[in-house]
Design an enzyme around this catalytic site. Structure first.
Site, PDB file in Angstrom:
ATOM      1  N   GLU A 342       0.753  -1.650  -0.580  1.00  0.00           N
ATOM      2  CA  GLU A 342      -0.522  -0.114   0.122  1.00  0.00           C
ATOM      3  C   GLU A 342       1.142   1.324  -0.006  1.00  0.00           C
ATOM      4  O   GLU A 342       0.315   2.270  -0.305  1.00  0.00           O
ATOM      5  CB  GLU A 342      -1.237  -0.202   1.606  1.00  0.00           C
ATOM      6  CG  GLU A 342      -0.450  -0.019   2.619  1.00  0.00           C
ATOM      7  CD  GLU A 342       0.239  -1.606   3.332  1.00  0.00           C
ATOM      8  OE1 GLU A 342       0.330  -1.219   4.201  1.00  0.00           O
ATOM      9  OE2 GLU A 342      -0.721  -2.126   2.545  1.00  0.00           O
ATOM     10  N   ASP A 384      22.867  14.672 -31.070  1.00  0.00           N
ATOM     11  CA  ASP A 384      23.014  15.273 -32.611  1.00  0.00           C
ATOM     12  C   ASP A 384      24.317  15.771 -32.179  1.00  0.00           C
ATOM     13  O   ASP A 384      25.338  15.986 -30.512  1.00  0.00           O
ATOM     14  CB  ASP A 384      22.166  16.332 -32.027  1.00  0.00           C
ATOM     15  CG  ASP A 384      22.357  17.105 -33.619  1.00  0.00           C
ATOM     16  OD1 ASP A 384      23.259  16.282 -34.801  1.00  0.00           O
ATOM     17  OD2 ASP A 384      21.707  18.733 -33.685  1.00  0.00           O
ATOM     18  N   ASP A 652      18.424  19.808 -29.800  1.00  0.00           N
ATOM     19  CA  ASP A 652      17.360  21.188 -29.923  1.00  0.00           C
ATOM     20  C   ASP A 652      16.580  21.335 -30.896  1.00  0.00           C
ATOM     21  O   ASP A 652      16.602  22.446 -30.609  1.00  0.00           O
ATOM     22  CB  ASP A 652      18.794  22.615 -29.046  1.00  0.00           C
ATOM     23  CG  ASP A 652      19.569  22.482 -29.796  1.00  0.00           C
ATOM     24  OD1 ASP A 652      19.893  21.339 -31.125  1.00  0.00           O
ATOM     25  OD2 ASP A 652      20.697  22.976 -29.052  1.00  0.00           O
ATOM     26  N   ASP A 656      14.838  17.784 -34.801  1.00  0.00           N
ATOM     27  CA  ASP A 656      15.526  16.869 -33.814  1.00  0.00           C
ATOM     28  C   ASP A 656      14.074  15.948 -32.814  1.00  0.00           C
ATOM     29  O   ASP A 656      14.472  15.012 -31.811  1.00  0.00           O
ATOM     30  CB  ASP A 656      16.469  16.864 -32.464  1.00  0.00           C
ATOM     31  CG  ASP A 656      17.398  17.090 -32.655  1.00  0.00           C
ATOM     32  OD1 ASP A 656      17.954  15.908 -34.256  1.00  0.00           O
ATOM     33  OD2 ASP A 656      18.480  18.402 -32.388  1.00  0.00           O
ATOM     34  N   ASN A 745       2.098  -4.296  10.304  1.00  0.00           N
ATOM     35  CA  ASN A 745       2.238  -4.082   9.244  1.00  0.00           C
ATOM     36  C   ASN A 745       2.094  -2.057   8.630  1.00  0.00           C
ATOM     37  O   ASN A 745       2.832  -1.466   8.119  1.00  0.00           O
ATOM     38  CB  ASN A 745       1.221  -4.404   8.338  1.00  0.00           C
ATOM     39  CG  ASN A 745       1.236  -4.184   6.193  1.00  0.00           C
ATOM     40  OD1 ASN A 745       2.194  -4.526   5.948  1.00  0.00           O
ATOM     41  ND2 ASN A 745       0.141  -4.159   5.317  1.00  0.00           N
TER      42      ASN A 745
END
Length: 909
Positions: A342, A384, A652, A656, A745
């Site tokens: 959970e 690039d 950029d 691209d 728990n």
């Protein structure tokens, strides 16, 4: 609740919760492009758009209370006050109550709520309170973490804003006429009536009517799904077209300019736009799940399937052996709660948010939180060349004729071309225009008049302007990539003579350009021709029979950080591939300068003629790809992904954008064009490759900490259920009450809150990390039973040594197992967080150590303190605490031994 309903709820949860709100516009673009909703617009919007298309320009401007020179600032402010900001409703944050509901409505909380309801109906108020506390803790913690991450994301988002070039009307005095002034404004500030200027790379910020257009091509894939750009004009050509998307003189928010230039008036903004109307219909639909989301999905379903197998076994064994089916049902439901992770949404959200904040300090803006994990999983980075490997500070190094001799005329013609073009101005143009002495000599404002231009596009890879120096002729000046310019040249200037282009001259010309390329210079060809002043509009057909004048050559040296960054990425298992539109000689020179060994060079022409199957093999071998078109880049990235890689792409430019969208993680820079920033998942505020290494490492830290929680939860829960099954079969009473399981728990969950802030071993950061659900299952089976061994030993201890072997003595038995169970669960956090020896070779972070110590102290305090009766526990005898350290040390020793065996056999991710 049946399994099908739960599965549908969980699938919806994973689709709509990306563990933190993020930039949603691109996701919404993709949803619209692929959605099966109706594309019909509200009649009022369709009528508005069609009327704007059909209207005379003067009448349209008048209806918008605007003019050719644009609105005044105060007029725009008044309109914005009336119509609102240019934002799509879908992008706005949810109100707090809706956000709180979204944090609650996951299958794990629904199961807990169901158990709380059953406990309430059976008058078990203590269990009701504990279970409700678990739901409250899970929901509030997630809500708090997401609010924090949302605020951080909004602050980061404000640092990266797309702008539009707007004409605003100004005058020096009230008596003078208004004149237009250009200004860059955030797109949120645009209003109907604003006049904007568009060029290649721009995102179209609103629904607009074109006032003027020159070779304007727009990508409408976000709206129509069409892959090819469509040409737009200032006038509607077909009077019988009534579909707004097919009207020639309308452009729409969310699309982008591929090439050309235009001026336009804003007609509709925000929710009143076409995009806004579709957004309301698509609703909260998001992009397809990423590898991260798919991984979370698979791991969560592994645990849920396990829960649906084990819970009925616990129910039937206890029901048949104890005879109390109501108690057995409550106990089985408690076991189910113990098996549900959970805290997973909260752990994931806080871990990713921490990573985003850390990267923001490194000037890296995370647009999508789950992109951080993909950063860590990335094993191939495609980048690039220009502005990425290089400094992006281009200087004009040479201006030569076709034979390589210095030639001033080449620079003069290149200057006129760059000065008069209005399309996609790049750094090459900036470098040319920095030659102020040429400007003074030519005095273009006085001696030349622009006639027309033929804008750049990535197919032709050249652009032309036409100027008139005298009234007796026009001069067309073309500049662009060498091969593309040579393709339209029939002659070459040699001194004062003009020679016809032949094979010998062509070979000599290419030798000159090759020598320049080998020096690391980027070469742009310049050609021209004189034309009679017979027309004022020119097109692609006029780019022919040109005379090659010469070349301008540019130097773009590599960044100082590139070589060490590439080396660091390689050391961390990331392969770098260069994808560029530049030629192979310049690319090879730059790669050699930055220490990137060429393992194979492919050209765009090679990519073009290969089938996908052939190219999929070659993309693994080659690491330098040159002379690529945008489609080539996108195809290479797609095939690398199909080969099983997690692929990052860094770029950029407008060329691209397709690859940025296709990659698992798109990386752009704040100075990039709008469409590149919109397509990217990560924005760098500084162009430094070194920060990529930081991002990769932070992604791996983030993943490692999330994986810790998954491993701890899976193995611990599996062991607990095995222990419960054994105890249920052989012990005449419940080995632990439902409330004990729930409290245990809850405390265990609290101990894990600090996991996002834990340290990660350096060894865990050396290689890419990916979600592998099968490994989680194997890990669970290996390590879960270890705790069961010691649980069974604890049963024997309580049964034979302390004689807690009758229903009357069950509280003592349950108290003994409660303490051992909680302490071993808490220790497993430290055992499984590292393959090394915990506390000595690898130390957890201080918050995790402190939290674990507190929970272990609380676990001992509950049966020994004044609250024991309330929780149906009892004080343990002193002898118990003699055995307890031995049990814990033996547990840690066996787990450490198993870790060594597991690591040698399967590795440790």
């Amino acid at each position: 609740m049946n399994f099908t309903v739960l599965k549908e709820l969980f699938a919806a949860f994973l689709r709509t919760h990306h563990f933190g709100r993020h930039f949603r516009r691109l996701a919404l673009f993709e949803s619209i492009a692929g959605a099966t909703v109706s594309r019909e617009l509200p009649p009022s919007l369709s009528q508005t758009l069609i009327a704007a298309s059909a209207s005379d320009v003067e009448a349209l401007l008048a209806s918008l209370n605007s003019r050719h020179c644009g609105l005044r600032d105060e007029e725009a402010d008044a309109i914005r006050e009336a119509v609102g900001a240019n934002e799509v409703e879908h992008e706005k944050p949810l109100p707090w109550w809706a956000h709180l509901w979204h944090c609650y409505r996951n299958p794990f909380n629904l199961l807990l709520t169901l158990l709380a309801l059953v406990s309430y109906l059976t008058d078990d108020m203590k269990a009701t309170v504990v279970i409700s506390s678990m739901v409250l803790l899970s929901t509030v913690m997630r809500f708090w973490q997401e609010v924090k991450s949302n605020k951080a994301a909004d602050a980061l988002k404000a640092m990266v804003s797309n702008t539009a070039t707007v004409l605003r009307s100004r005058s020096e005095t009230a008596s003078q006429p208004d004149v237009p002034g250009r200004t860059e404004l955030p797109i949120q500030l645009l209003v109907p009536g604003d006049v904007i200027l568009l060029s290649a790379g721009d995102m179209i910020p609103a629904d607009c009517r074109l006032l003027g257009a020159k070779d304007l091509f727009v990508s409408q894939a976000a709206m129509t799904g069409e892959s090819l750009p469509v040409e737009k004009f200032a006038h509607q050509r077909d009077a019988h077209t009534f579909n707004p998307l097919e009207l020639d003189n309308l452009v729409f928010m969310g699309t982008n300019v591929v090439s050309g230039s235009a001026s336009a008036v804003v007609v509709a903004t925000g929710p009143r736009s076409y995009f806004g109307a579709l957004a309301l219909r698509v609703g909260a639909t998001d992009r397809a799940p990423t590898s991260f989301q798919s991984g979370v999905n698979k791991v969560s379903w592994l645990l849920i399937r396990f829960m649906f197998v084990m819970t009925p076994l616990v129910l039937f064994i206890n029901g048949f052996t104890k005879g109390d089916w109501t108690e057995a049902l409550l106990f089985a439901l408690s076991v189910a709660v113990g098996l549900t992770p959970e805290m997973l949404p909260m752990i994931v959200t806080s871990t990713l948010a921490k990573g985003a904040v850390f990267l923001s300090r490194k000037k890296v803006i995370v647009k999508r939180l789950d992109a951080i994990q993909n950063f860590g999983a990335m094993d191939v980075l495609c980048t690039d060349k220009t502005g990425t490997l290089t400094q992006d500070k281009i200087v004009l190094a040479r201006h030569v004729d076709a034979w390589g001799g210095e030639q001033d005329e080449v620079l003069e013609l290149a200057y006129l071309n760059s000065y008069y073009q209005t399309g996609l101005k790049n750094l090459l143009d900036v470098a040319v225009l920095q030659h102020a002495e040429v400007h003074r000599e030519l005095d273009p404002a006085s001696n030349y008049r622009k006639v027309d231009e033929i804008p750049f596009d990535f197919t032709r890879r050249r652009m032309s302007v036409v100027v008139a120096e005298r009234d007796d002729h026009h001069l067309l000046i073309c500049k662009g990539a060498v091969e593309e310019v040579l393709a339209v040249c029939t002659q070459v200037r040699h001194g004062d003579a003009i020679e016809a282009m032949d094979a010998g001259l062509l070979a000599r010309i290419r030798q000159v350009t090759a020598e320049l390329n080998d020096e690391g210079l980027r070469v742009v060809a310049v050609a021209a021709k004189e034309l009679p002043p017979a027309k004022d509009v020119y097109g692609l057909a006029d780019e022919g029979e040109l005379t090659l004048i010469g070349y301008v050559a540019f130097l773009d040296p590599p960044k100082d950080s590139t070589a060490p960054a590439l080396k660091a990425l390689a050391e961390h298992g990331v392969t770098v591939k260069v994808l560029t539109g530049d030629n192979e000689r310049v690319t090879a020179k730059i790669c050699s300068q930055v220490g990137l060994d060429s393992q194979g060079v492919m050209l765009g022409s090679d990519v073009e003629r290969m089938t996908d199957a052939e190219l999929a093999v070659e993309v693994e071998r080659a690491n330098v790809f040159a002379r690529l078109t945008p489609a080539h880049k996108e195809r290479i990235v797609r095939l690398l992904k199909a080969n099983g890689h997690v692929v990052g792409f860094m770029g950029d430019g407008i060329n691209d954008a397709p690859a940025l969208r296709t990659a698992d993680i798109g990386i752009s820079v704040d100075s990039g064009v709008d469409i590149a920033k919109e397509a990217a998942d990560i924005i760098l505020l500084e162009k430094s490759l070194m920060v990529l290494e930081e991002g990769v490492l932070e992604g791996r830290r983030t993943f490692a900490n999330m994986l810790k929680y998954i491993k701890m939860t899976a193995s611990s829960n599996f062991g607990n259920v095995l222990s419960v099954l054994v105890a249920s079969a052989f012990i005449p009473f419940l080995p632990m009450l439902p409330m004990h399981l729930l409290v245990q728990n809850l405390l265990y969950d609290i101990s894990q809150i600090a996991i996002p802030f834990d340290n990660v071993d350096d060894d865990m950061l050396k290689s890419p990390q990916r979600w592998q659900p099968a490994d989680i299952g194997r890990f669970m089976v290996f390590f879960g039973p270890i705790s069961s061994i010691f649980d069974i030993g604890t049963y024997a201890l309580m049964w034979f040594v302390f004689h807690a072997n009758t229903p009357e003595q069950q509280t003592l038995f349950q108290s003994g197992w409660f303490v051992v169970g909680l302490l071993t669960q808490t220790l497993i956090v430290h055992m499984i967080r590292t393959p090394k020896l915990p506390f000595l070779q690898s130390r957890a972070s201080t918050p995790l150590l402190v939290m674990g110590g507190i929970i272990m102290a609380v676990g001992i305090f509950l049966p020994m303190g004044p609250l024991a009766h309330y929780f149906k526990l009892q004080a343990l005898p002193p002898l118990y605490f003699v055995f307890l350290p031995a049990i814990l040390l033996a547990y840690m020793g066996l787990t450490q031994a198993m870790k060594g065996f597991y690591s040698r056999r399967f590795g440790w991710q």
